[in-house]
Design a protein around this motif. Structure first.
Motif, mmCIF file in Angstrom:
data_model
loop_
_atom_site.group_PDB
_atom_site.id
_atom_site.type_symbol
_atom_site.label_atom_id
_atom_site.label_comp_id
_atom_site.label_asym_id
_atom_site.label_seq_id
_atom_site.Cartn_x
_atom_site.Cartn_y
_atom_site.Cartn_z
ATOM 1 N N VAL A 96 14.963 4.275 5.123
ATOM 2 C CA VAL A 96 15.304 2.988 4.515
ATOM 3 C C VAL A 96 14.051 2.390 3.865
ATOM 4 O O VAL A 96 12.946 2.497 4.410
ATOM 5 N N VAL A 97 14.245 1.770 2.707
ATOM 6 C CA VAL A 97 13.138 1.089 2.031
ATOM 7 C C VAL A 97 13.545 -0.337 1.662
ATOM 8 O O VAL A 97 14.736 -0.640 1.480
ATOM 9 N N ALA A 98 12.542 -1.194 1.587
ATOM 10 C CA ALA A 98 12.713 -2.553 1.074
ATOM 11 C C ALA A 98 12.032 -2.625 -0.281
ATOM 12 O O ALA A 98 10.863 -2.242 -0.412
ATOM 13 N N ILE A 99 12.749 -3.111 -1.290
ATOM 14 C CA ILE A 99 12.255 -3.138 -2.672
ATOM 15 C C ILE A 99 12.144 -4.588 -3.140
ATOM 16 O O ILE A 99 13.089 -5.378 -2.974
ATOM 17 N N ILE A 103 9.055 0.325 -9.475
ATOM 18 C CA ILE A 103 9.716 0.181 -8.179
ATOM 19 C C ILE A 103 8.643 -0.161 -7.153
ATOM 20 O O ILE A 103 7.760 0.663 -6.879
ATOM 21 N N LYS A 104 8.692 -1.359 -6.605
ATOM 22 C CA LYS A 104 7.680 -1.801 -5.652
ATOM 23 C C LYS A 104 8.270 -1.782 -4.241
ATOM 24 O O LYS A 104 9.092 -2.623 -3.875
ATOM 25 N N ILE A 105 7.848 -0.805 -3.447
ATOM 26 C CA ILE A 105 8.271 -0.722 -2.055
ATOM 27 C C ILE A 105 7.415 -1.648 -1.206
ATOM 28 O O ILE A 105 6.183 -1.608 -1.280
ATOM 29 N N VAL A 106 8.069 -2.487 -0.373
ATOM 30 C CA VAL A 106 7.331 -3.436 0.465
ATOM 31 C C VAL A 106 7.664 -3.246 1.945
ATOM 32 O O VAL A 106 7.158 -3.984 2.797
ATOM 33 N N GLY A 107 8.506 -2.254 2.247
ATOM 34 C CA GLY A 107 8.833 -1.958 3.641
ATOM 35 C C GLY A 107 9.482 -0.595 3.747
ATOM 36 O O GLY A 107 10.186 -0.168 2.825
ATOM 37 N N ILE A 108 9.228 0.099 4.862
ATOM 38 C CA ILE A 108 9.834 1.402 5.112
ATOM 39 C C ILE A 108 10.253 1.494 6.581
ATOM 40 O O ILE A 108 9.688 0.839 7.446
ATOM 41 N N GLN A 109 11.247 2.313 6.837
ATOM 42 C CA GLN A 109 11.720 2.556 8.209
ATOM 43 C C GLN A 109 12.645 3.756 8.182
ATOM 44 O O GLN A 109 13.464 3.887 7.275
ATOM 45 N N ASP A 145 7.821 5.587 10.981
ATOM 46 C CA ASP A 145 7.408 4.949 9.720
ATOM 47 C C ASP A 145 7.892 3.499 9.616
ATOM 48 O O ASP A 145 8.319 3.055 8.535
ATOM 49 N N THR A 146 7.823 2.753 10.697
ATOM 50 C CA THR A 146 8.193 1.336 10.663
ATOM 51 C C THR A 146 7.030 0.543 10.110
ATOM 52 O O THR A 146 5.976 0.447 10.741
ATOM 53 N N LEU A 147 7.215 -0.048 8.931
ATOM 54 C CA LEU A 147 6.082 -0.706 8.275
ATOM 55 C C LEU A 147 6.575 -1.707 7.236
ATOM 56 O O LEU A 147 7.448 -1.404 6.427
ATOM 57 N N VAL A 148 6.003 -2.923 7.292
ATOM 58 C CA VAL A 148 6.286 -3.966 6.299
ATOM 59 C C VAL A 148 4.960 -4.440 5.728
ATOM 60 O O VAL A 148 3.991 -4.663 6.468
ATOM 61 N N ASP A 149 4.906 -4.596 4.412
ATOM 62 C CA ASP A 149 3.708 -5.120 3.749
ATOM 63 C C ASP A 149 3.358 -6.485 4.350
ATOM 64 O O ASP A 149 4.211 -7.375 4.408
ATOM 65 N N PRO A 150 2.125 -6.676 4.839
ATOM 66 C CA PRO A 150 1.758 -7.965 5.457
ATOM 67 C C PRO A 150 2.032 -9.168 4.560
ATOM 68 O O PRO A 150 2.345 -10.259 5.057
#
Length: 349
Positions: free
Chosen positions: A48-51, A59-65, A87-92
């Motif tokens: 899953v990605v957050a765009i 395409i700017k990805i700002v979160g992954i899981q 790969d749980t990660l969100v752009d600070p």
């Protein structure tokens, strides 16, 4: 700003890996990403990605899981499809917008659709996972046995570049304390061990835990080829079994450290004798220290911890948290039924 949560597309794999590298300031090769998330034996990961939709020129990805499908099996041969969270990660810069929660909402839905019954993983972020419905049934533990104190000290010190003088003194003290305690391995009984094919692990588990409710990784030939044979982290795996067949283990060596990855043995068997034999094997391979990944979540794993200590290991109760999310109405598995070991990680710890 508008944030879209959706599944990663095949043409965005490089973007997701670039995002991971940028946030963690590391250099994970794309081949590692493909191995871990696309080539698994039970299907590719649900990623899953957050765009950020406000950025229109790229395409700017700002979160992954993601969730990596992993099949578990018990002593009766019953199989259950689960998934390992990674790969749980969100752009600070984007925190505070419920991106973490929204990504997991989609991940839970996609996992249910794929027939995945449980999601699990390891994290230091206990509260964040509790907020989205994960249970924290236990924490990870570890043990070590030092064979070469100065070499072990140099390796352990190198794991954290931020170590201060007092930290280094503690590491040096631990290295010599563990070396001294480890000398007790010289005075106990040993088992005769034979190297066996890596492909035998599933049969060993089924034989030694036949009819029991314990679940572990379904170590099919395809799984072992992926997890051990194609692992990109510089590991060297070998399998050993006692002459009696009641002790089966997997070890792993790197230039500066050895690992006991997995032990299959009945609770009442003299495991410490087999562990001493594994130490002898790794000692001959000139590793400076041996590490293990431990749990105290059921009687089998508690017995392994006690027998590691009896074999000369210094037991440390320091580690991350094991997280567990059930998507199964029937609750076929409880976390206490897991015969968990270091193979449950992705192999780079």
């Amino acid at each position: 700003m508008a944030i879209t949560i959706r599944l990663l597309r095949d043409d965005e794999i490089q973007l997701a890996n670039n995002f991971f590298n940028a946030i963690y300031q590391t250099n994970r090769p794309l081949v590692n990403f493909r191995w871990e998330f696309l080539e698994g034996p039970f299907g590719k990961a649900i990623y899953v990605v957050a765009i950020d939709d406000s950025v229109t020129d790229t395409i700017k990805i700002v979160g992954i899981q993601c969730a990596i499908p992993i099949e578990l099996i018990n002593g009766r041969g019953e199989r259950v499809l689960t998934a390992k969270s990674e790969d749980t990660l969100v752009d600070p810069a984007y925190r505070g917008q419920k991106i973490f929660e929204r990504m997991y909402d989609l991940l839970f839905e996609a996992c249910r659709t794929a027939g995945i019954r449980y999601i699990w993983g390891f994290t230091p972020a206990k509260k964040a996972f509790e907020r989205i419905g994960f249970a924290i049934p236990f924490a990870t533990e570890q043990a070590l046995l030092v064979l070469q104190p100065l070499a072990a000290y140099r390796y352990l010190k190198s794991l954290n570049e931020q170590n201060k003088t007092l930290d280094k003194i503690k590491i040096l003290g631990l290295s010599y304390l563990s070396w001294f305690k480890g000398l007790k391995r010289l005075f106990g009984d040993h088992l005769t061990m034979t190297e066996t094919p890596l492909s035998d692990k599933d049969r060993a588990f089924q034989r030694l835990y036949a009819g029991q409710d314990l679940f572990t990784l379904h170590e099919t030939t395809a799984y072992l080829t992926w997890r051990l044979g194609h692992n990109p982290f510089g590991n060297h795996y070998r399998s050993y079994r006692s002459a009696t067949g009641t002790f089966d283990a997997l070890v792993n060596t790197r230039p500066n450290v050895g690992y006991i990855e997995q032990i299959f043995a009945p609770v009442k068997s003299p495991q410490h004798n087999g562990i001493r034999s594994l130490v002898d094997i790794l000692h001959k391979q000139r590793v400076p220290l041996i590490r293990t990944f431990n749990f105290s979540s059921n009687d089998v794993l508690k017995a392994q911890g006690r027998q590691l200590s009896e074999a000369g290991f210094t037991y440390l109760k320091r580690g991350s948290y094991f997280v567990w999310k059930s998507l199964d109405d029937q609750e076929r598995i409880l976390p206490s039924q897991l015969l968990i070991n270091r193979l449950f990680t992705q192999g780079n710890l």
